[in-house]
Scaffold this motif. Structure first.
Motif, PDB file in Angstrom:
ATOM      1  N   LYS A 128     -27.973   6.898   2.771  1.00  0.00           N
ATOM      2  CA  LYS A 128     -27.891   8.359   2.647  1.00  0.00           C
ATOM      3  C   LYS A 128     -26.419   8.690   2.408  1.00  0.00           C
ATOM      4  O   LYS A 128     -25.547   8.050   2.995  1.00  0.00           O
ATOM      5  CB  LYS A 128     -28.358   8.967   3.974  1.00  0.00           C
ATOM      6  CG  LYS A 128     -28.369  10.463   3.991  1.00  0.00           C
ATOM      7  CD  LYS A 128     -28.845  10.979   5.348  1.00  0.00           C
ATOM      8  CE  LYS A 128     -28.831  12.495   5.314  1.00  0.00           C
ATOM      9  NZ  LYS A 128     -29.129  13.065   6.628  1.00  0.00           N
TER      10      LYS A 128
ATOM     11  N   THR B 259     -16.540   5.442   3.557  1.00  0.00           N
ATOM     12  CA  THR B 259     -16.348   5.655   2.117  1.00  0.00           C
ATOM     13  C   THR B 259     -16.627   4.340   1.406  1.00  0.00           C
ATOM     14  O   THR B 259     -16.688   3.286   2.020  1.00  0.00           O
ATOM     15  CB  THR B 259     -14.889   6.045   1.812  1.00  0.00           C
ATOM     16  OG1 THR B 259     -14.049   4.955   2.185  1.00  0.00           O
ATOM     17  CG2 THR B 259     -14.479   7.280   2.565  1.00  0.00           C
ATOM     18  N   ASP B 260     -16.774   4.431   0.076  1.00  0.00           N
ATOM     19  CA  ASP B 260     -16.788   3.205  -0.711  1.00  0.00           C
ATOM     20  C   ASP B 260     -15.379   2.661  -0.655  1.00  0.00           C
ATOM     21  O   ASP B 260     -14.426   3.434  -0.709  1.00  0.00           O
ATOM     22  CB  ASP B 260     -17.125   3.516  -2.176  1.00  0.00           C
ATOM     23  CG  ASP B 260     -18.618   3.559  -2.383  1.00  0.00           C
ATOM     24  OD1 ASP B 260     -19.327   2.745  -1.763  1.00  0.00           O
ATOM     25  OD2 ASP B 260     -19.077   4.412  -3.159  1.00  0.00           O
TER      26      ASP B 260
ATOM     27  N   ASN C 131     -17.107  10.681  -5.310  1.00  0.00           N
ATOM     28  CA  ASN C 131     -17.022   9.541  -4.389  1.00  0.00           C
ATOM     29  C   ASN C 131     -18.024   9.715  -3.247  1.00  0.00           C
ATOM     30  O   ASN C 131     -18.183  10.822  -2.736  1.00  0.00           O
ATOM     31  CB  ASN C 131     -15.625   9.442  -3.785  1.00  0.00           C
ATOM     32  CG  ASN C 131     -14.570   9.167  -4.828  1.00  0.00           C
ATOM     33  OD1 ASN C 131     -14.790   8.354  -5.734  1.00  0.00           O
ATOM     34  ND2 ASN C 131     -13.457   9.858  -4.725  1.00  0.00           N
ATOM     35  N   ALA C 132     -18.623   8.614  -2.862  1.00  0.00           N
ATOM     36  CA  ALA C 132     -19.665   8.716  -1.841  1.00  0.00           C
ATOM     37  C   ALA C 132     -19.096   8.578  -0.433  1.00  0.00           C
ATOM     38  O   ALA C 132     -18.189   7.775  -0.200  1.00  0.00           O
ATOM     39  CB  ALA C 132     -20.707   7.637  -2.075  1.00  0.00           C
ATOM     40  N   ILE C 133     -19.633   9.365   0.478  1.00  0.00           N
ATOM     41  CA  ILE C 133     -19.462   9.096   1.909  1.00  0.00           C
ATOM     42  C   ILE C 133     -20.830   8.603   2.374  1.00  0.00           C
ATOM     43  O   ILE C 133     -21.816   9.342   2.319  1.00  0.00           O
ATOM     44  CB  ILE C 133     -19.065  10.367   2.691  1.00  0.00           C
ATOM     45  CG1 ILE C 133     -17.721  10.916   2.188  1.00  0.00           C
ATOM     46  CG2 ILE C 133     -18.989  10.067   4.184  1.00  0.00           C
ATOM     47  CD1 ILE C 133     -17.318  12.248   2.818  1.00  0.00           C
TER      48      ILE C 133
ATOM     49  N   ILE D 129     -23.161  11.717   1.182  1.00  0.00           N
ATOM     50  CA  ILE D 129     -22.631  13.007   0.756  1.00  0.00           C
ATOM     51  C   ILE D 129     -21.582  12.676  -0.293  1.00  0.00           C
ATOM     52  O   ILE D 129     -20.827  11.711  -0.113  1.00  0.00           O
ATOM     53  CB  ILE D 129     -21.946  13.739   1.936  1.00  0.00           C
ATOM     54  CG1 ILE D 129     -22.959  14.049   3.029  1.00  0.00           C
ATOM     55  CG2 ILE D 129     -21.261  15.009   1.457  1.00  0.00           C
ATOM     56  CD1 ILE D 129     -22.327  14.605   4.301  1.00  0.00           C
ATOM     57  N   TYR D 130     -21.538  13.446  -1.384  1.00  0.00           N
ATOM     58  CA  TYR D 130     -20.542  13.140  -2.413  1.00  0.00           C
ATOM     59  C   TYR D 130     -19.336  14.055  -2.317  1.00  0.00           C
ATOM     60  O   TYR D 130     -19.451  15.233  -2.002  1.00  0.00           O
ATOM     61  CB  TYR D 130     -21.169  13.248  -3.806  1.00  0.00           C
ATOM     62  CG  TYR D 130     -22.021  12.048  -4.114  1.00  0.00           C
ATOM     63  CD1 TYR D 130     -21.450  10.869  -4.584  1.00  0.00           C
ATOM     64  CD2 TYR D 130     -23.397  12.082  -3.906  1.00  0.00           C
ATOM     65  CE1 TYR D 130     -22.226   9.756  -4.835  1.00  0.00           C
ATOM     66  CE2 TYR D 130     -24.177  10.966  -4.158  1.00  0.00           C
ATOM     67  CZ  TYR D 130     -23.589   9.809  -4.631  1.00  0.00           C
ATOM     68  OH  TYR D 130     -24.354   8.707  -4.876  1.00  0.00           O
ATOM     69  N   HIS D 131     -18.189  13.444  -2.564  1.00  0.00           N
ATOM     70  CA  HIS D 131     -16.963  14.227  -2.633  1.00  0.00           C
ATOM     71  C   HIS D 131     -16.234  13.821  -3.905  1.00  0.00           C
ATOM     72  O   HIS D 131     -15.803  12.669  -4.031  1.00  0.00           O
ATOM     73  CB  HIS D 131     -16.079  13.944  -1.407  1.00  0.00           C
ATOM     74  CG  HIS D 131     -14.677  14.395  -1.588  1.00  0.00           C
ATOM     75  ND1 HIS D 131     -14.361  15.724  -1.660  1.00  0.00           N
ATOM     76  CD2 HIS D 131     -13.512  13.710  -1.763  1.00  0.00           C
ATOM     77  CE1 HIS D 131     -13.053  15.831  -1.854  1.00  0.00           C
ATOM     78  NE2 HIS D 131     -12.516  14.630  -1.934  1.00  0.00           N
TER      79      HIS D 131
END
Lengths: 237, 180
Positions: free
Chosen positions: B91, B111-112, B98-100, B93-95
């Protein structure tokens, strides 16, 4: 709980399930908070990596040690196999050697587990050969080790091929294989065990000069087999 | 369970021999378990090391005090999240694209790891003053609260520490801008 407190609770590992959900929700909604939090997560990761390198090195050397040790169990146990296979020729009469077998026999079951320890694909294939070996199918095992050696050139494969041949009573062939590898020149971990089995094999052939030659080498090696070799030499005298 | 908790208590005392023991005990089983993921043996071996390190950290920073499951279950839950993360099955959230990654089970955000960005960050980190490194390590890595750090480092107040921490983060950011 305000944003600051939620973030602090997160990094200090005191966040509750409900607060964790709240934080997720806030991160979805609040771009500024998300940016800040993202940078903080990256920083945490960078610090962690700096701190990890010691542990990673520790695991690496642990793996290396473990590998060596697991081989030791394997060939200590291989010693048992050959003692049982050809030992009866050496120790028919004296009852003390019976006790010796009993002492040696116990570690053998450990090996089944240890030699299945593998992670590399090539070791997986080797595990098949070891399974033959451990189940006493020495002729087949010898063939499997030989084929593997031709593919990967690992010294232990020559060693086990040789031992398998000895265990299946192909003594001349076993000697030939064990003598074909430059154990000492390459400072192989298997130098002492290989010399040990060559010593035993020559005893079987009643070539005591050659047997003594190889067993003397074992006594001079830093090897768990050294003392055993000394004992055996005494019995030969 | 009793035995597992005993191992955790030993880890709390920073007993690295216990860490070795745990590492060797579960390795084989974890590698077998992880075969279900479409990952290379190298990746899986790496994930296993990271998993054991995470266990160690969680004990050190008091995220894990008492086990509520067996140690094996706990370890495999960590490892599973790391594998899922690698496979992008988490699951998130994108920033800014970039994925969290989120694990609700472990209550973790990650983070990645963008290698280049991490390399720059670590270079800058090493240039940061020792005092700043210390404060930020206690907060982000050792899991200490601001109150605890104020006390431990004898700051006159929490607000003084807070502004110190902000200054440190800003210094780091400036260094990253220069290095990057």
């Amino acid at each position: 709980m305000d944003k600051e407190a939620l973030i602090e609770a997160y990094f200090s590992n005191r966040i509750s399930n409900v607060e964790f959900e709240q934080l997720q929700q806030l991160l979805k909604e609040d771009a500024a908070l998300r940016e800040r939090f993202y940078n903080e997560l990256e920083l945490k990761e960078a610090i962690a990596r700096e701190e990890h390198s010691d542990l990673k090195n520790r695991f690496r050397s642990l793996e290396a040690k473990q590998k060596k040790r697991s081989f030791w169990y394997v060939y200590a146990a291989a010693a048992v196999v050959v003692l049982i296979a050809i030992g009866s020729l050496l120790y028919e009469e004296p009852p003390t050697t019976q006790t010796l077998y009993a002492d040696y026999f116990e570690p053998y079951p450990n090996v089944v587990h240890l030699s299945s320890r593998s992670q590399l694909a090539e070791e997986d294939v080797a595990a098949g050969a070891f399974e033959l070996y451990e189940t006493g199918q020495y002729t087949k095992a010898a063939t499997a080790f030989k084929a593997l050696y031709q593919a990967t050139s690992k010294d232990y494969l020559v060693f086990y091929q040789g031992v398998s041949l000895l265990a299946s009573n192909q003594t001349h062939e076993g000697i030939e294989v064990l003598e074909s590898y430059p154990w000492e020149v390459t400072q192989s971990d298997f130098a002492a065990p290989a010399n040990w089995y060559l010593g035993l094999a020559y005893i079987k052939l009643e070539n005591l000069a050659q047997a003594t030659h190889y067993l003397n080498k074992v006594t001079q090696a830093k090897s768990p087999l050294s003392q055993t070799a000394r004992n055996l030499l005494e019995q030969l005298d | 369970m009793v035995k597992d908790q005993f191992l955790i208590d030993k880890l709390k005392q920073n007993d690295l021999k216990t860490l070795d023991h745990i590492y060797l005990t579960y390795k084989e089983e974890f590698l077998l378990y992880a075969r279900r993921f479409a990952l290379s043996p190298d990746d899986i071996a790496d994930i296993y090391q990271e998993t054991i390190i995470t266990l160690y950290e969680n004990v050190q920073n008091k995220k894990l005090v008492r086990l509520t499951s067996s140690l094996k279950t706990y370890l495999f839950a960590i490892g599973k999240f790391k594998a899922y993360k690698q496979l992008n099955h988490t699951k998130k959230i994108y920033h800014d694209g970039n994925a969290i990654h989120i694990s609700e089970e472990m209550k973790v955000f990650e983070t990645d790891i963008e290698q280049q960005q991490q390399a720059v960050l670590r270079t800058s980190w090493r240039k940061l003053g020792k005092k700043c490194q210390h404060v930020l390590t206690l907060y982000y890595y050792r899991g200490m609260t601001l109150d605890e750090i104020t006390k431990a480092l004898a700051y006159s107040s929490k607000d003084v520490l807070k502004s110190q921490k902000s200054r440190c983060l800003k210094q780091l950011k400036d260094l990253v801008r220069k290095d990057g």
